[in-house]
Design a protein around this motif. Structure first.
Motif, PDB file in Angstrom:
ATOM      1  N   PHE A  69      75.810  74.914 -29.379  1.00 60.65           N
ATOM      2  CA  PHE A  69      76.250  75.951 -30.287  1.00 60.65           C
ATOM      3  C   PHE A  69      76.652  77.189 -29.520  1.00 60.65           C
ATOM      4  O   PHE A  69      75.990  77.935 -28.941  1.00 60.65           O
ATOM      5  CB  PHE A  69      74.800  76.329 -31.178  1.00 60.65           C
ATOM      6  CG  PHE A  69      75.154  76.970 -32.444  1.00 60.65           C
ATOM      7  CD1 PHE A  69      75.536  76.320 -33.641  1.00 60.65           C
ATOM      8  CD2 PHE A  69      75.165  78.496 -32.644  1.00 60.65           C
ATOM      9  CE1 PHE A  69      75.800  77.131 -34.871  1.00 60.65           C
ATOM     10  CE2 PHE A  69      75.329  79.061 -33.745  1.00 60.65           C
ATOM     11  CZ  PHE A  69      75.601  78.201 -34.966  1.00 60.65           C
ATOM     12  N   PRO A  70      78.149  77.166 -29.303  1.00 59.54           N
ATOM     13  CA  PRO A  70      78.689  78.058 -28.265  1.00 59.54           C
ATOM     14  C   PRO A  70      78.121  79.364 -28.346  1.00 59.54           C
ATOM     15  O   PRO A  70      78.250  79.900 -27.274  1.00 59.54           O
ATOM     16  CB  PRO A  70      80.234  77.891 -28.890  1.00 59.54           C
ATOM     17  CG  PRO A  70      80.297  76.400 -29.290  1.00 59.54           C
ATOM     18  CD  PRO A  70      79.080  76.373 -30.203  1.00 59.54           C
ATOM     19  N   VAL A  71      78.275  80.088 -29.412  1.00 57.11           N
ATOM     20  CA  VAL A  71      77.803  81.534 -29.282  1.00 57.11           C
ATOM     21  C   VAL A  71      76.368  81.687 -28.640  1.00 57.11           C
ATOM     22  O   VAL A  71      75.970  82.562 -27.981  1.00 57.11           O
ATOM     23  CB  VAL A  71      77.650  82.129 -30.735  1.00 57.11           C
ATOM     24  CG1 VAL A  71      77.026  83.581 -30.546  1.00 57.11           C
ATOM     25  CG2 VAL A  71      79.073  82.210 -31.225  1.00 57.11           C
ATOM     26  N   MET A  72      75.329  80.639 -29.019  1.00 55.62           N
ATOM     27  CA  MET A  72      73.992  80.588 -28.664  1.00 55.62           C
ATOM     28  C   MET A  72      73.922  80.379 -27.033  1.00 55.62           C
ATOM     29  O   MET A  72      73.608  80.805 -26.025  1.00 55.62           O
ATOM     30  CB  MET A  72      73.226  79.826 -29.205  1.00 55.62           C
ATOM     31  CG  MET A  72      71.790  79.743 -28.950  1.00 55.62           C
ATOM     32  SD  MET A  72      70.770  78.459 -29.693  1.00 55.62           S
ATOM     33  CE  MET A  72      70.685  79.240 -31.381  1.00 55.62           C
ATOM     34  N   ASP A  73      74.958  79.470 -26.861  1.00 50.85           N
ATOM     35  CA  ASP A  73      75.058  78.963 -25.365  1.00 50.85           C
ATOM     36  C   ASP A  73      75.513  80.226 -24.638  1.00 50.85           C
ATOM     37  O   ASP A  73      74.948  80.268 -23.111  1.00 50.85           O
ATOM     38  CB  ASP A  73      75.913  77.633 -25.191  1.00 50.85           C
ATOM     39  CG  ASP A  73      75.238  76.417 -25.471  1.00 50.85           C
ATOM     40  OD1 ASP A  73      74.196  76.369 -25.548  1.00 50.85           O
ATOM     41  OD2 ASP A  73      76.227  75.372 -26.027  1.00 50.85           O
ATOM     42  N   GLU A  74      76.519  80.821 -24.736  1.00 47.40           N
ATOM     43  CA  GLU A  74      77.004  81.861 -24.058  1.00 47.40           C
ATOM     44  C   GLU A  74      76.013  82.874 -23.741  1.00 47.40           C
ATOM     45  O   GLU A  74      75.663  83.570 -22.611  1.00 47.40           O
ATOM     46  CB  GLU A  74      78.053  82.431 -24.588  1.00 47.40           C
ATOM     47  CG  GLU A  74      79.321  81.662 -24.938  1.00 47.40           C
ATOM     48  CD  GLU A  74      80.512  82.258 -25.821  1.00 47.40           C
ATOM     49  OE1 GLU A  74      80.413  83.421 -26.128  1.00 47.40           O
ATOM     50  OE2 GLU A  74      81.623  81.549 -26.141  1.00 47.40           O
ATOM     51  N   VAL A  75      74.987  83.277 -24.666  1.00 48.73           N
ATOM     52  CA  VAL A  75      74.001  84.160 -24.711  1.00 48.73           C
ATOM     53  C   VAL A  75      73.025  83.690 -23.735  1.00 48.73           C
ATOM     54  O   VAL A  75      72.378  84.253 -22.756  1.00 48.73           O
ATOM     55  CB  VAL A  75      73.486  84.802 -26.013  1.00 48.73           C
ATOM     56  CG1 VAL A  75      72.329  85.531 -25.891  1.00 48.73           C
ATOM     57  CG2 VAL A  75      74.653  85.469 -26.935  1.00 48.73           C
ATOM     58  N   HIS A  76      72.586  82.460 -23.806  1.00 52.62           N
ATOM     59  CA  HIS A  76      71.468  81.663 -23.132  1.00 52.62           C
ATOM     60  C   HIS A  76      72.265  82.099 -21.380  1.00 52.62           C
ATOM     61  O   HIS A  76      71.219  82.288 -20.630  1.00 52.62           O
ATOM     62  CB  HIS A  76      71.386  80.313 -23.559  1.00 52.62           C
ATOM     63  CG  HIS A  76      70.625  80.485 -24.748  1.00 52.62           C
ATOM     64  ND1 HIS A  76      70.527  79.122 -25.255  1.00 52.62           N
ATOM     65  CD2 HIS A  76      70.011  81.218 -25.385  1.00 52.62           C
ATOM     66  CE1 HIS A  76      69.715  79.071 -26.263  1.00 52.62           C
ATOM     67  NE2 HIS A  76      69.295  80.489 -26.536  1.00 52.62           N
TER      68      HIS A  76
END
Length: 165
Positions: free
Chosen positions: A14-21
């Motif tokens: 889930f790209p937005v979540m992966d970026e924040v992680h």
């Protein structure tokens, strides 16, 4: 050495979540590598990032059928409270508490991302949730009853979980 490094096992697709992680992992590494003179400021940056990160996930959960007191959101609250307690200890001159917390955050985050966040990402993808607009493209895929558990289908009734599979 950092207690956690960004790697493929943390990707939840889930790209937005992966970026924040990935940002969280980088900030945690900065905290762990910091000298005493930088530690408090970097810890504060990590707390602010984590607050934003958790608030974002909590909004996504609310938009996609999670009960307000689900255990995923509760875990967010507990972790932030502990991190803030570390900041208080640091203000009192106890930097060892932050160093200990930072070393524990890596393993905790890895487990959290691979379990709770991966389930949330799967749940959001199955409903066609757009994190940028908040639109749910497949509302029929949302649960009939609020999710009370820690991930996606894990906190729904058996019938609702079966219907989603």
């Amino acid at each position: 050495m950092a207690s956690l490094e960004w790697n493929a096992s943390l990707i939840v697709d889930f790209p937005v979540m992966d970026e924040v992680h990935e940002e969280f992992v980088a900030l945690l590494a900065q905290v762990e590598a910091a000298g005493d003179e930088q530690l408090r400021a970097l810890w504060d940056v990590l707390i602010a990032h984590t607050q934003h990160h958790f608030d974002q996930e909590d909004r996504w959960m609310q938009a996609t059928g999670f009960a307000p007191g689900n255990c995923h959101s509760q875990q967010h609250k507990v972790v932030l409270a502990v991190m803030r307690e570390g900041a208080v200890k640091a203000e009192q001159g106890d930097l060892s508490t932050i160093r200990h917390m930072a070393s524990e955050l890596g393993p905790w985050f890895s487990h959290h991302a691979q379990n709770m966040d991966a389930s949330l990402a799967l749940h959001m993808r199955s409903a066609g949730f757009d994190p940028l607009t908040g639109a749910v493209l497949m509302p029929e895929a949302l649960p009939q009853e609020p999710i009370t558990g820690c991930g996606g289908a894990c906190g729904t009734s058996d019938k609702t979980a079966e219907a989603r599979l």
